[in-house]
Design a protein around this motif. Sequence first.
Motif, PDB file in Angstrom:
ATOM      1  N   GLY A  62     -10.733  36.017  -3.408  1.00 21.99           N
ATOM      2  CA  GLY A  62      -9.874  37.289  -3.867  1.00 21.99           C
ATOM      3  C   GLY A  62      -9.013  36.941  -5.130  1.00 21.99           C
ATOM      4  O   GLY A  62      -8.443  37.973  -5.855  1.00 21.99           O
ATOM      5  N   TRP A 101      -5.827  39.297  -0.698  1.00 21.63           N
ATOM      6  CA  TRP A 101      -6.553  38.473   0.308  1.00 21.63           C
ATOM      7  C   TRP A 101      -6.933  37.583  -0.602  1.00 21.63           C
ATOM      8  O   TRP A 101      -7.223  37.313  -1.681  1.00 21.63           O
ATOM      9  CB  TRP A 101      -7.541  39.424   0.957  1.00 21.63           C
ATOM     10  CG  TRP A 101      -8.337  40.186   0.178  1.00 21.63           C
ATOM     11  CD1 TRP A 101      -8.338  41.561  -0.146  1.00 21.63           C
ATOM     12  CD2 TRP A 101      -9.595  39.961  -0.516  1.00 21.63           C
ATOM     13  NE1 TRP A 101      -9.227  41.899  -0.893  1.00 21.63           N
ATOM     14  CE2 TRP A 101     -10.188  40.882  -1.410  1.00 21.63           C
ATOM     15  CE3 TRP A 101     -10.346  38.493  -0.580  1.00 21.63           C
ATOM     16  CZ2 TRP A 101     -11.304  40.824  -2.087  1.00 21.63           C
ATOM     17  CZ3 TRP A 101     -11.618  38.526  -1.145  1.00 21.63           C
ATOM     18  CH2 TRP A 101     -11.848  39.686  -2.057  1.00 21.63           C
ATOM     19  N   TYR A 103      -9.743  35.162   0.635  1.00 25.02           N
ATOM     20  CA  TYR A 103     -11.425  35.059   0.841  1.00 25.02           C
ATOM     21  C   TYR A 103     -12.032  36.122   1.831  1.00 25.02           C
ATOM     22  O   TYR A 103     -11.088  36.516   2.697  1.00 25.02           O
ATOM     23  CB  TYR A 103     -11.674  33.716   1.260  1.00 25.02           C
ATOM     24  CG  TYR A 103     -11.165  32.669   0.260  1.00 25.02           C
ATOM     25  CD1 TYR A 103     -11.937  32.273  -0.819  1.00 25.02           C
ATOM     26  CD2 TYR A 103     -10.339  32.025   0.774  1.00 25.02           C
ATOM     27  CE1 TYR A 103     -11.653  31.214  -1.537  1.00 25.02           C
ATOM     28  CE2 TYR A 103      -9.746  31.112  -0.070  1.00 25.02           C
ATOM     29  CZ  TYR A 103     -10.412  30.445  -1.296  1.00 25.02           C
ATOM     30  OH  TYR A 103      -9.856  29.594  -1.992  1.00 25.02           O
ATOM     31  N   ARG A 104     -13.147  36.648   1.502  1.00 25.75           N
ATOM     32  CA  ARG A 104     -13.770  37.403   2.380  1.00 25.75           C
ATOM     33  C   ARG A 104     -15.099  37.256   2.514  1.00 25.75           C
ATOM     34  O   ARG A 104     -15.696  36.832   1.488  1.00 25.75           O
ATOM     35  CB  ARG A 104     -13.567  38.870   1.962  1.00 25.75           C
ATOM     36  CG  ARG A 104     -14.199  39.472   0.759  1.00 25.75           C
ATOM     37  CD  ARG A 104     -13.969  41.047   0.749  1.00 25.75           C
ATOM     38  NE  ARG A 104     -14.721  41.479  -0.466  1.00 25.75           N
ATOM     39  CZ  ARG A 104     -15.082  42.702  -0.797  1.00 25.75           C
ATOM     40  NH1 ARG A 104     -14.771  43.566   0.186  1.00 25.75           N
ATOM     41  NH2 ARG A 104     -15.612  42.972  -2.011  1.00 25.75           N
ATOM     42  N   TYR A 118     -11.866  39.604   6.051  1.00 26.46           N
ATOM     43  CA  TYR A 118     -11.042  38.521   5.311  1.00 26.46           C
ATOM     44  C   TYR A 118     -11.063  37.134   6.372  1.00 26.46           C
ATOM     45  O   TYR A 118     -11.289  37.323   7.484  1.00 26.46           O
ATOM     46  CB  TYR A 118      -9.594  39.107   5.353  1.00 26.46           C
ATOM     47  CG  TYR A 118      -9.338  40.426   4.615  1.00 26.46           C
ATOM     48  CD1 TYR A 118     -10.057  40.612   3.542  1.00 26.46           C
ATOM     49  CD2 TYR A 118      -8.507  41.330   5.038  1.00 26.46           C
ATOM     50  CE1 TYR A 118     -10.109  41.738   2.750  1.00 26.46           C
ATOM     51  CE2 TYR A 118      -8.665  42.361   4.500  1.00 26.46           C
ATOM     52  CZ  TYR A 118      -9.291  42.893   3.333  1.00 26.46           C
ATOM     53  OH  TYR A 118      -9.156  44.004   2.626  1.00 26.46           O
TER      54      TYR A 118
END
Length: 148
Positions: A62, A101, A103-104, A118
């Motif tokens: 992100g 956010w 990371y996803r 997320y």
Amino acid sequence: MKHKKLVIFLAVIIALIAAYWIFSLVLTSKMSAKMDDPFASAEKQVFSLDPENITSIAVQNGSTGEIYEFKDAEFTWALEKLNGFRAKKIVGLLPIETSGWSYRIIVEDDDGNFGSYYIEDNLLRCDFVAFYGADDEFSEFIAYVSLP
């Protein structure tokens, strides 16, 4: 007199703990029921991804925007890792929008369905439901898009 104040104090503390526990239980139940996702369910086994229908699994940073799409053996690993994820704890979150956010994980299928989750080292979030797993549950995904 001191004994009576102590009893009242303890009763208030117990009432607050009970109220918090009930609020958490109701919030988790309500947010789990509202969860509308094509791939995830609000159960201990969050994913049951069909390898025949899933066309893409990727992880995104992100902060940098870097996306890593899993291919071939890594795709199979990512699919098995997601299907193998078992939540140790499921928690409803207050419906407060936040910005950003870290990371996803992105999942897509051949019907055009799209899921975005997320993640942190031990957490996966879908809508306003957080699924807590083992320590470092998702650290391997995060490593694909982290700076060296």
